[in-house]
Write an enzyme that holds these catalytic residues in place. Structure first.
Site, PDB file in Angstrom:
ATOM      1  N   GLY A  11       4.849  -5.135   3.955  1.00 37.71           N
ATOM      2  CA  GLY A  11       5.431  -3.795   4.118  1.00 37.71           C
ATOM      3  C   GLY A  11       6.857  -3.894   4.625  1.00 37.71           C
ATOM      4  O   GLY A  11       7.174  -4.788   5.403  1.00 37.71           O
ATOM      5  N   ARG A  73       3.376  -7.030  -1.840  1.00 36.73           N
ATOM      6  CA  ARG A  73       2.265  -7.668  -1.125  1.00 36.73           C
ATOM      7  C   ARG A  73       1.615  -8.779  -1.959  1.00 36.73           C
ATOM      8  O   ARG A  73       0.511  -9.210  -1.675  1.00 36.73           O
ATOM      9  CB  ARG A  73       1.248  -6.618  -0.690  1.00 36.73           C
ATOM     10  CG  ARG A  73       1.786  -5.691   0.395  1.00 36.73           C
ATOM     11  CD  ARG A  73       0.679  -5.007   1.154  1.00 36.73           C
ATOM     12  NE  ARG A  73       1.180  -3.979   2.052  1.00 36.73           N
ATOM     13  CZ  ARG A  73       1.577  -4.180   3.300  1.00 36.73           C
ATOM     14  NH1 ARG A  73       1.539  -5.391   3.822  1.00 36.73           N
ATOM     15  NH2 ARG A  73       2.002  -3.184   4.042  1.00 36.73           N
ATOM     16  N   ASP A 104       1.981 -10.809   9.689  1.00 31.63           N
ATOM     17  CA  ASP A 104       1.003 -11.884   9.944  1.00 31.63           C
ATOM     18  C   ASP A 104       0.472 -12.521   8.657  1.00 31.63           C
ATOM     19  O   ASP A 104       0.374 -13.754   8.562  1.00 31.63           O
ATOM     20  CB  ASP A 104      -0.130 -11.397  10.846  1.00 31.63           C
ATOM     21  CG  ASP A 104      -0.838 -10.178  10.287  1.00 31.63           C
ATOM     22  OD1 ASP A 104      -0.179  -9.373   9.610  1.00 31.63           O
ATOM     23  OD2 ASP A 104      -2.053 -10.031  10.518  1.00 31.63           O
ATOM     24  N   THR A 126       7.342  -6.616  11.654  1.00 31.65           N
ATOM     25  CA  THR A 126       6.398  -5.525  11.448  1.00 31.65           C
ATOM     26  C   THR A 126       6.703  -4.400  12.423  1.00 31.65           C
ATOM     27  O   THR A 126       7.000  -4.663  13.592  1.00 31.65           O
ATOM     28  CB  THR A 126       4.926  -5.944  11.632  1.00 31.65           C
ATOM     29  OG1 THR A 126       4.105  -4.771  11.585  1.00 31.65           O
ATOM     30  CG2 THR A 126       4.653  -6.660  12.930  1.00 31.65           C
ATOM     31  N   ASP A 128       4.437  -2.703  13.454  1.00 28.64           N
ATOM     32  CA  ASP A 128       3.219  -2.664  14.279  1.00 28.64           C
ATOM     33  C   ASP A 128       3.340  -3.462  15.587  1.00 28.64           C
ATOM     34  O   ASP A 128       2.527  -3.289  16.496  1.00 28.64           O
ATOM     35  CB  ASP A 128       2.024  -3.212  13.486  1.00 28.64           C
ATOM     36  CG  ASP A 128       1.605  -2.288  12.350  1.00 28.64           C
ATOM     37  OD1 ASP A 128       2.221  -1.216  12.203  1.00 28.64           O
ATOM     38  OD2 ASP A 128       0.671  -2.645  11.614  1.00 28.64           O
ATOM     39  N   ASP A 130       2.628  -6.481  16.396  1.00 24.56           N
ATOM     40  CA  ASP A 130       1.396  -7.159  16.807  1.00 24.56           C
ATOM     41  C   ASP A 130       1.373  -8.652  16.467  1.00 24.56           C
ATOM     42  O   ASP A 130       0.306  -9.267  16.444  1.00 24.56           O
ATOM     43  CB  ASP A 130       0.174  -6.449  16.193  1.00 24.56           C
ATOM     44  CG  ASP A 130       0.234  -6.388  14.667  1.00 24.56           C
ATOM     45  OD1 ASP A 130       1.209  -6.920  14.081  1.00 24.56           O
ATOM     46  OD2 ASP A 130      -0.678  -5.802  14.067  1.00 24.56           O
ATOM     47  N   ARG A 172      -2.067  -0.863  11.993  1.00 22.65           N
ATOM     48  CA  ARG A 172      -3.200  -1.280  11.161  1.00 22.65           C
ATOM     49  C   ARG A 172      -4.314  -1.911  12.007  1.00 22.65           C
ATOM     50  O   ARG A 172      -5.474  -1.578  11.853  1.00 22.65           O
ATOM     51  CB  ARG A 172      -2.659  -2.285  10.145  1.00 22.65           C
ATOM     52  CG  ARG A 172      -3.638  -2.939   9.239  1.00 22.65           C
ATOM     53  CD  ARG A 172      -2.895  -3.610   8.120  1.00 22.65           C
ATOM     54  NE  ARG A 172      -2.491  -2.630   7.148  1.00 22.65           N
ATOM     55  CZ  ARG A 172      -3.186  -2.289   6.063  1.00 22.65           C
ATOM     56  NH1 ARG A 172      -4.305  -2.896   5.802  1.00 22.65           N
ATOM     57  NH2 ARG A 172      -2.770  -1.379   5.242  1.00 22.65           N
TER      58      ARG A 172
HETATM   59  O1  F6P Z   1       1.831  -3.514   8.634  1.00 22.29           O
HETATM   60  C1  F6P Z   1       2.787  -2.535   8.688  1.00 22.29           C
HETATM   61  C2  F6P Z   1       2.260  -1.259   8.133  1.00 22.29           C
HETATM   62  O2  F6P Z   1       3.285  -0.309   8.243  1.00 22.29           O
HETATM   63  C3  F6P Z   1       0.951  -0.777   8.752  1.00 22.29           C
HETATM   64  O3  F6P Z   1       1.159  -0.087   9.955  1.00 22.29           O
HETATM   65  C4  F6P Z   1       0.385   0.074   7.665  1.00 22.29           C
HETATM   66  O4  F6P Z   1      -1.026   0.152   7.727  1.00 22.29           O
HETATM   67  C5  F6P Z   1       0.782  -0.649   6.442  1.00 22.29           C
HETATM   68  O5  F6P Z   1       1.952  -1.366   6.742  1.00 22.29           O
HETATM   69  C6  F6P Z   1       0.993   0.284   5.267  1.00 22.29           C
HETATM   70  O6  F6P Z   1       1.412  -0.464   4.183  1.00 22.29           O
HETATM   71  P1  F6P Z   1       1.623   0.109   2.710  1.00 22.29           P
HETATM   72  O7  F6P Z   1       2.914   0.842   2.710  1.00 22.29           O
HETATM   73  O8  F6P Z   1       1.667  -1.078   1.851  1.00 22.29           O
HETATM   74  O9  F6P Z   1       0.460   0.995   2.439  1.00 22.29           O
END
Ligand code: F6P
Length: 342
Positions: A11, A73, A104, A126, A128, A130, A172
């Site tokens: 992401g 991804r 990660d 990220t 997040d 984390d 997430r």
């Molecule tokens: O890992 C970062 C993040 O922003 C998460 O918080 C979220 O669940 C995910 O990516 C969403 O990703 P996408 O845009 O691929 O649905």
């Protein structure tokens, strides 16, 4: 002259362009290295989609959201044969070291590539926040500010109508954004994956607050929390690469809270607004420092390391350490947040 590849995968995240700029400026200007940008994450490495980067190519991008290289991804170990799937592009471009900017999952694949013999340097990314082995990740500060601004706005409309608003933020696996934005926005309850929750207890908090004369409540929910017990299971949704798509658990939380409290309860899912747009000053500085450090490690010939934040320093940590765990919210921080519930 050495050749350094750079890619952004997973992401996107505010600050990616600042890292790319940092890597390129350090490598090209200061060490006369050649930098090869790899398009769309691992996909570009697997399919040979690359672009030369030099100082001019990365001018004017510091404050831009997204990533000039694109991201996806796709993963060489999920959608290909690991190193073998990337070998052609690596050899054709003479790439001697690869800077991988990712979360990660991306870093785990980067570690496996380094174990297969490709020199790899990681940069943790990220919103997040984390990733283990680093105190903080770039993008998190921007996301928290966006979420906090949203909570401030939602509080005023909630108050006008005597409503409860459930604000769903990203996160997430862990609840960093929820906890920070919840503290900053004065949330009345915060639900995060690390802490089991009880909606009866949240409803008690809301009822008591409104009895004391407050005319609104804000409940912040991290998207990764378990669905409430007894609620109909949400249909599993997948993205284009087969990974779970989260988002929407707050509708179930809101329905139950409305039933328990009798207060009209609305939902606001902030979603990608937290990830898009210009990075904060903090994230621009952090991302720049990480990019410069990653280029240094690549030029020094290090492999299997990640540029990480420890206190006020950027230091190399082993990618094995970074990939061993997902870093959760410190319980004492959550306790501080909980002091102000209700
Ligand atoms: O890992 C970062 C993040 O922003 C998460 O918080 C979220 O669940 C995910 O990516 C969403 O990703 P996408 O845009 O691929 O649905």
């Amino acid at each position: 002259m050495s050749v350094i590849g750079v890619l952004t995968a997973g992401g996107d995240c505010p600050g990616l362009n600042a890292v790319i700029r940092g890597v390129t400026a350090r490598a090209a200007d200061h060490d006369n290295a050649e930098v090869v940008g790899i398009k769309n994450g691992w996909e570009g490495l697997m399919e040979g989609d690359t672009v030369p980067l030099d100082r001019d190519a990365v001018r004017g991008i510091l404050f831009r959201g997204g990533t000039i290289l694109g991201t996806s991804r796709m993963d060489p170990y999920v959608h290909g044969d690991g190193y073998q799937s990337c070998e052609r592009t690596i050899k054709r471009n003479g790439i001697e070291s690869l800077v991988v900017i990712g979360g990660d999952g991306t870093l785990r694949s980067a570690l496996r590539l380094s174990q297969e013999g490709l020199p790899v340097v990681g940069v943790p990314k990220t919103i997040d926040n984390d990733i283990a082995g680093t105190d903080v990740t770039f993008g998190f500060d921007t996301a928290v500010q966006v979420a906090t601004d949203a909570i401030d706005r939602l509080a005023s409309t909630a108050e006008a109508h005597n409503r409860v608003i459930v604000v769903e933020v990203m996160g997430r696996s862990k609840g960093w954004i929820a906890t920070y934005a919840g503290i900053a926005g004065g949330a009345d309850a915060i639900l995060i994956p690390e802490v089991p929750y009880d909606l009866e207890a949240v409803a008690d908090i809301i009822r008591a607050r409104h009895r004391r004369g407050r005319r609104y409540s804000i409940v912040v929910v991290a998207e990764g929390v378990e669905q409430p017990a007894g609620a109909p299971r949400q249909k599993a949704r997948k993205d284009a690469f087969g990974f779970d798509r989260l988002g929407g658990v707050s509708y179930q939380v809101a329905e139950i809270l409305e039933e328990l409290t009798g207060f009209e309860t609305r939902v606001s899912v902030l979603g990608h607004i937290q990830r898009g747009g210009t990075p904060s000053a903090f994230d621009r500085v952090l991302a720049t420092r990480l990019g410069v450090a990653a280029a240094d490690y690549a030029i020094e010939g290090r492999t299997g390391v990640m540029a990480a934040v420890r206190g006020s320093q950027i230091v190399p940590v082993s990618m094995e350490e970074a990939c061993a765990d997902i870093r959760g919210v410190d319980p004492s921080l959550y306790e501080t947040a909980a002091m102000f519930f209700g």
